[in-house]
Design a protein around this motif. Sequence first.
Motif, PDB file in Angstrom:
ATOM      1  N   VAL A 141       0.854  -1.223   0.109  1.00 13.21           N
ATOM      2  CA  VAL A 141       0.044   0.111  -0.100  1.00 13.21           C
ATOM      3  C   VAL A 141       0.764   1.247   0.127  1.00 13.21           C
ATOM      4  O   VAL A 141       2.006   1.501   0.943  1.00 13.21           O
ATOM      5  N   LEU A 142       0.770   2.122  -1.080  1.00 16.06           N
ATOM      6  CA  LEU A 142       1.515   3.201  -1.028  1.00 16.06           C
ATOM      7  C   LEU A 142       0.648   4.595  -1.015  1.00 16.06           C
ATOM      8  O   LEU A 142      -0.276   4.904  -1.670  1.00 16.06           O
ATOM      9  N   ASP A 143       1.106   5.144   0.031  1.00 17.03           N
ATOM     10  CA  ASP A 143       0.561   6.672   0.110  1.00 17.03           C
ATOM     11  C   ASP A 143       0.815   7.351  -1.256  1.00 17.03           C
ATOM     12  O   ASP A 143       1.803   7.356  -2.025  1.00 17.03           O
ATOM     13  N   GLU A 144       0.027   8.409  -1.693  1.00 16.04           N
ATOM     14  CA  GLU A 144       0.181   9.013  -2.959  1.00 16.04           C
ATOM     15  C   GLU A 144       1.465   9.867  -2.831  1.00 16.04           C
ATOM     16  O   GLU A 144       1.851  10.139  -4.010  1.00 16.04           O
ATOM     17  N   ALA A 145       1.484  10.278  -1.500  1.00 19.84           N
ATOM     18  CA  ALA A 145       2.953  11.109  -1.683  1.00 19.84           C
ATOM     19  C   ALA A 145       3.939  10.327  -2.187  1.00 19.84           C
ATOM     20  O   ALA A 145       5.009  11.064  -2.698  1.00 19.84           O
ATOM     21  N   VAL A 146       4.317   8.985  -2.097  1.00 11.11           N
ATOM     22  CA  VAL A 146       5.213   8.256  -2.576  1.00 11.11           C
ATOM     23  C   VAL A 146       5.267   8.457  -4.118  1.00 11.11           C
ATOM     24  O   VAL A 146       6.499   8.632  -4.688  1.00 11.11           O
ATOM     25  N   LEU A 147       4.197   8.722  -4.679  1.00 14.79           N
ATOM     26  CA  LEU A 147       4.152   8.678  -6.061  1.00 14.79           C
ATOM     27  C   LEU A 147       4.500  10.310  -6.852  1.00 14.79           C
ATOM     28  O   LEU A 147       4.886  10.567  -7.855  1.00 14.79           O
ATOM     29  N   ARG A 148       3.782  11.274  -5.665  1.00 14.96           N
ATOM     30  CA  ARG A 148       3.937  12.513  -6.028  1.00 14.96           C
ATOM     31  C   ARG A 148       5.347  13.318  -5.820  1.00 14.96           C
ATOM     32  O   ARG A 148       5.558  14.211  -6.486  1.00 14.96           O
ATOM     33  N   ARG A 149       6.114  12.658  -5.108  1.00 15.34           N
ATOM     34  CA  ARG A 149       7.310  13.142  -4.715  1.00 15.34           C
ATOM     35  C   ARG A 149       8.469  12.792  -5.760  1.00 15.34           C
ATOM     36  O   ARG A 149       8.675  11.360  -6.003  1.00 15.34           O
ATOM     37  N   THR A 150       8.849  13.729  -6.311  1.00 14.22           N
ATOM     38  CA  THR A 150      10.007  13.388  -7.391  1.00 14.22           C
ATOM     39  C   THR A 150      11.360  13.061  -7.073  1.00 14.22           C
ATOM     40  O   THR A 150      12.161  13.951  -6.481  1.00 14.22           O
ATOM     41  N   ILE A 151      11.701  11.775  -7.291  1.00 17.27           N
ATOM     42  CA  ILE A 151      13.201  11.029  -6.821  1.00 17.27           C
ATOM     43  C   ILE A 151      13.960  10.968  -8.230  1.00 17.27           C
ATOM     44  O   ILE A 151      13.415  10.126  -9.103  1.00 17.27           O
ATOM     45  N   GLY A 152      14.986  11.630  -8.128  1.00 20.15           N
ATOM     46  CA  GLY A 152      15.760  11.452  -9.397  1.00 20.15           C
ATOM     47  C   GLY A 152      15.401  12.223 -10.646  1.00 20.15           C
ATOM     48  O   GLY A 152      16.099  11.949 -11.877  1.00 20.15           O
ATOM     49  N   GLY A 153      14.346  12.977 -10.720  1.00 16.81           N
ATOM     50  CA  GLY A 153      13.735  13.764 -11.927  1.00 16.81           C
ATOM     51  C   GLY A 153      12.610  13.164 -12.576  1.00 16.81           C
ATOM     52  O   GLY A 153      12.429  11.903 -12.215  1.00 16.81           O
ATOM     53  N   ALA A 154      11.995  13.770 -13.337  1.00 20.86           N
ATOM     54  CA  ALA A 154      10.640  13.371 -14.012  1.00 20.86           C
ATOM     55  C   ALA A 154      10.895  12.043 -14.884  1.00 20.86           C
ATOM     56  O   ALA A 154      10.020  11.198 -14.846  1.00 20.86           O
ATOM     57  N   GLN A 155      12.237  11.889 -15.653  1.00 21.01           N
ATOM     58  CA  GLN A 155      12.145  10.661 -16.270  1.00 21.01           C
ATOM     59  C   GLN A 155      12.296   9.365 -15.523  1.00 21.01           C
ATOM     60  O   GLN A 155      11.739   8.467 -15.742  1.00 21.01           O
ATOM     61  N   VAL A 156      12.969   9.654 -14.372  1.00 18.73           N
ATOM     62  CA  VAL A 156      13.195   8.559 -13.579  1.00 18.73           C
ATOM     63  C   VAL A 156      11.845   8.334 -12.847  1.00 18.73           C
ATOM     64  O   VAL A 156      11.779   6.876 -12.799  1.00 18.73           O
ATOM     65  N   MET A 157      11.090   9.138 -12.510  1.00 19.90           N
ATOM     66  CA  MET A 157       9.656   8.901 -11.899  1.00 19.90           C
ATOM     67  C   MET A 157       8.970   8.270 -13.003  1.00 19.90           C
ATOM     68  O   MET A 157       8.024   7.353 -12.469  1.00 19.90           O
ATOM     69  N   ARG A 158       8.968   8.736 -14.173  1.00 21.36           N
ATOM     70  CA  ARG A 158       7.935   8.235 -15.315  1.00 21.36           C
ATOM     71  C   ARG A 158       8.214   6.596 -15.201  1.00 21.36           C
ATOM     72  O   ARG A 158       7.498   5.748 -15.478  1.00 21.36           O
ATOM     73  N   ALA A 159       9.566   6.316 -15.299  1.00 17.79           N
ATOM     74  CA  ALA A 159      10.090   5.019 -15.365  1.00 17.79           C
ATOM     75  C   ALA A 159       9.479   4.192 -14.321  1.00 17.79           C
ATOM     76  O   ALA A 159       9.388   2.955 -14.449  1.00 17.79           O
TER      77      ALA A 159
END
Length: 296
Positions: free
Chosen positions: A183-201
């Motif tokens: 179960v992932l809090d939405e904050a996990v997915l909204r917090r950009t880690i490593g930049g937009a490209q890394v988060m998209r991947a």
Amino acid sequence: MEAAENVRPLSPAKGGGPTVLRILLGAQLRRLRTAKGISREDAGYAIRASHAKISRLELGQVSFKERDVADLLTLYGVIDPDDRARLIELARQANQPGWWHKYSDLLPGWFEVYIGLEGAASIIRTYENQFVPGLLQSPDYARAVISLAHDRAPAGEMERRVALRTTRQQRLTGERPVSLWAVLDEAVLRRTIGGAQVMRAQVEHLIEVSELPNVTVQVMPFDRGGHAAAGGPFSILRFPEPELPDVVYMEQLSSALYLDKLAESEHYTKVMDRLSVQADTPAESRRFLERLRKIV
């Protein structure tokens, strides 16, 4: 009851590694000691150690010396040669290094314990509100997360740390894969880690891995407000051996808590059950991830 009658057959899971063997042997020694009414202090005296050492042995937190096991078995009245040989052989196997031994220079002792438990678990349920769980991280996302704590690590060390994490992920697809329910809090997915490209991947990786039959991913949206796990992230590990209790794992900055008392694990299981009801269903969560992939 005679001590020999308390020597239960142990059937550790194949591939469980030394950690689960230590826990199984420790649980057996604890049963033998309590059946005889022997205190930890007296047991420690018999092997020239403290009561704290006996506690750590019984919890499977440290390795066993075969001589100590033999002395404890004598103290506990286990005299049958076959029973003694089986338990001493278990101690010998429990002292073998795990696959992660080659990374021991990178691992604090408290996390080595977790890797062993992770490798032995049949079910892992986890809640995260900061990062994607390690078993679900893409390589680039893992590298970005690791660099937060090891930003000055040489390139070679960084790649070994990433390799350690990706090797752990083989538990999802290898022989007897673990069932992971995250179960992932939405904050996990909204917090950009490593930049937009890394988060998209990373989002794409979550969509892909959630298709595995043994992986369930749920998202806890912001609009649900407060929820049962306000205290922070945690994981519950369950094992196929009936001798082993569930273990609740909570990681801190420089240490971790391992809870294995029944009342504690039941409390966290109830919290996880409530989280799973409050969060989006797996199908809704997948649609959430697919929408997020388009805008990250």
